[in-house]
Design a protein around this motif. Structure first.
Motif, PDB file in Angstrom:
ATOM      1  N   LEU A 134       0.835  -1.202   0.000  1.00  0.00           N
ATOM      2  CA  LEU A 134       0.000   0.000   0.000  1.00  0.00           C
ATOM      3  C   LEU A 134       0.873   1.258   0.000  1.00  0.00           C
ATOM      4  CD1 LEU A 134      -2.882  -0.985   2.456  1.00  0.00           C
ATOM      5  CD2 LEU A 134      -2.883  -1.029  -0.046  1.00  0.00           C
ATOM      6  N   GLY A 135       0.460   2.235  -0.764  1.00  0.00           N
ATOM      7  CA  GLY A 135       1.216   3.482  -0.846  1.00  0.00           C
ATOM      8  C   GLY A 135       2.191   3.495  -2.004  1.00  0.00           C
ATOM      9  N   GLU A 136       2.234   2.404  -2.747  1.00  0.00           N
ATOM     10  CA  GLU A 136       3.171   2.301  -3.874  1.00  0.00           C
ATOM     11  C   GLU A 136       2.867   3.362  -4.940  1.00  0.00           C
ATOM     12  OE1 GLU A 136       4.053  -1.914  -4.777  1.00  0.00           O
ATOM     13  OE2 GLU A 136       3.512  -1.315  -6.810  1.00  0.00           O
ATOM     14  N   ALA A 188       7.951   3.743   2.758  1.00  0.00           N
ATOM     15  CA  ALA A 188       8.127   2.496   1.997  1.00  0.00           C
ATOM     16  C   ALA A 188       7.828   1.281   2.865  1.00  0.00           C
ATOM     17  CB  ALA A 188       9.543   2.418   1.449  1.00  0.00           C
ATOM     18  N   ASP A 189       8.081   1.422   4.161  1.00  0.00           N
ATOM     19  CA  ASP A 189       7.916   0.275   5.038  1.00  0.00           C
ATOM     20  C   ASP A 189       7.083   0.691   6.249  1.00  0.00           C
ATOM     21  OD1 ASP A 189       8.324  -2.241   5.880  1.00  0.00           O
ATOM     22  OD2 ASP A 189      10.265  -1.844   6.837  1.00  0.00           O
ATOM     23  N   GLU A 194      -0.804  -0.626  12.664  1.00  0.00           N
ATOM     24  CA  GLU A 194      -0.184   0.299  13.611  1.00  0.00           C
ATOM     25  C   GLU A 194      -0.317   1.748  13.097  1.00  0.00           C
ATOM     26  OE1 GLU A 194       3.641  -1.292  14.882  1.00  0.00           O
ATOM     27  OE2 GLU A 194       4.285   0.812  14.991  1.00  0.00           O
ATOM     28  N   LEU A 195      -0.089   1.901  11.794  1.00  0.00           N
ATOM     29  CA  LEU A 195      -0.207   3.253  11.223  1.00  0.00           C
ATOM     30  C   LEU A 195      -1.650   3.749  11.330  1.00  0.00           C
ATOM     31  CD1 LEU A 195       1.276   5.546   9.728  1.00  0.00           C
ATOM     32  CD2 LEU A 195       0.441   4.557   7.599  1.00  0.00           C
ATOM     33  N   GLU A 196      -2.585   2.863  11.055  1.00  0.00           N
ATOM     34  CA  GLU A 196      -4.013   3.227  11.152  1.00  0.00           C
ATOM     35  C   GLU A 196      -4.319   3.717  12.575  1.00  0.00           C
ATOM     36  OE1 GLU A 196      -6.510   3.586   9.200  1.00  0.00           O
ATOM     37  OE2 GLU A 196      -8.376   2.868  10.095  1.00  0.00           O
TER      38      GLU A 196
END
Ligand SMILES: O=C(CO)[C@H](O)[C@H](O)COP(=O)(O)O
Length: 231
Positions: A134-136, A188-189, A194-196
């Motif tokens: 995700l985020g690519e 990138a990583d 956790e980010l959510e």
């Protein structure tokens, strides 16, 4: 429209038809938002008109989708605590485990509120939406309250630098809920859950376009056919 764009539209429609084939008469259906979901809403309307389906009720994830649904003859109801049998929606990115980024169309909050109540969330997309992480390709849309938005953006930039507030011309983009959107660049990583949690724990944030562990399957159309991906 160029040949390439026309082909992509045909693929999106193919994916949408596969998803609508899962809908049964009498079901309450979550209606997604965006150019791919539009094909699903139109097909549902056609099936109702042609008598291939009956008794469908739609719960729309945006004002635009509600308007389109009514136009094509789908009765629309507001979201209430009852579960939805199925929801069909597009996505901006689809990871291998069917985690998603959604919200480039601005409807992420109503999409999440609706789709979390769906027994089945079916994603429809063309092959350009498939990513290895995700985020690519896409930013992560984050819906934030208008009040104090510059402070919220600053708080988000502490751990998600490089994003920007979404604009429509010279004005801030406003969602159906009266909020703004910060489009964040993802590192990138990162660990999605956790980010959510971290983003949702940031004062001023309403919700994020991370749809984790929600999609049951995705119909992804490519020039050599529609692939069905299952979580
Ligand atoms: O999340 C969304 C809207 O908030 C859309 O589902 C997403 O942007 C995909 O749209 P499209 O099918 O037009 O590419």
């Amino acid at each position: 429209m160029s040949d390439q764009a026309q082909n992509l539209e045909a693929l999106k429609k193919e994916a949408a038809l596969k998803a609508v084939a899962l809908v049964q008469s009498g079901q309450r259906v979550g209606l997604g938002t965006g150019s791919t979901a539009k094909y699903a809403i139109e097909e549902l309307g056609r099936k109702l008109r042609d008598g291939e389906l009956s008794g469908i009720v739609g719960v729309a994830t945006s004002n635009a989708s509600a308007d389109l649904a009514r136009e094509v003859g789908i009765p629309v109801e507001d979201l209430d605590p009852r579960p939805l049998d199925i929801a069909i929606d597009g996505a901006d990115e689809i990871a291998p485990n069917l985690d998603l980024i959604k919200g480039l169309g601005g409807a992420l909050l109503r999409e999440k509120l609706t789709e979390v109540q769906a027994r089945r969330l079916i994603i429809i997309a063309d092959h350009t939406k498939i990513v290895s992480r995700l985020g690519e390709k896409a930013p992560l849309p984050i819906e934030i309250a208008q009040f104090g938005f510059l402070s919220t953006v600053e708080r988000l930039r502490e751990f998600l630098p490089g994003g920007r507030l979404r604009m429509t011309g010279a004005s801030n983009y406003v969602t159906d809920n009266g909020n703004f959107i910060y489009d964040a660049q993802l590192p990138a990583d990162f660990a999605p859950a956790e980010l959510e949690r971290r983003i949702k724990g940031t004062l001023g944030v309403v919700d994020t376009g991370l749809f984790l562990c929600m999609a049951e399957r995705a119909f992804v159309a490519a020039p050599d056919g529609v692939q069905e991906l299952v979580r």
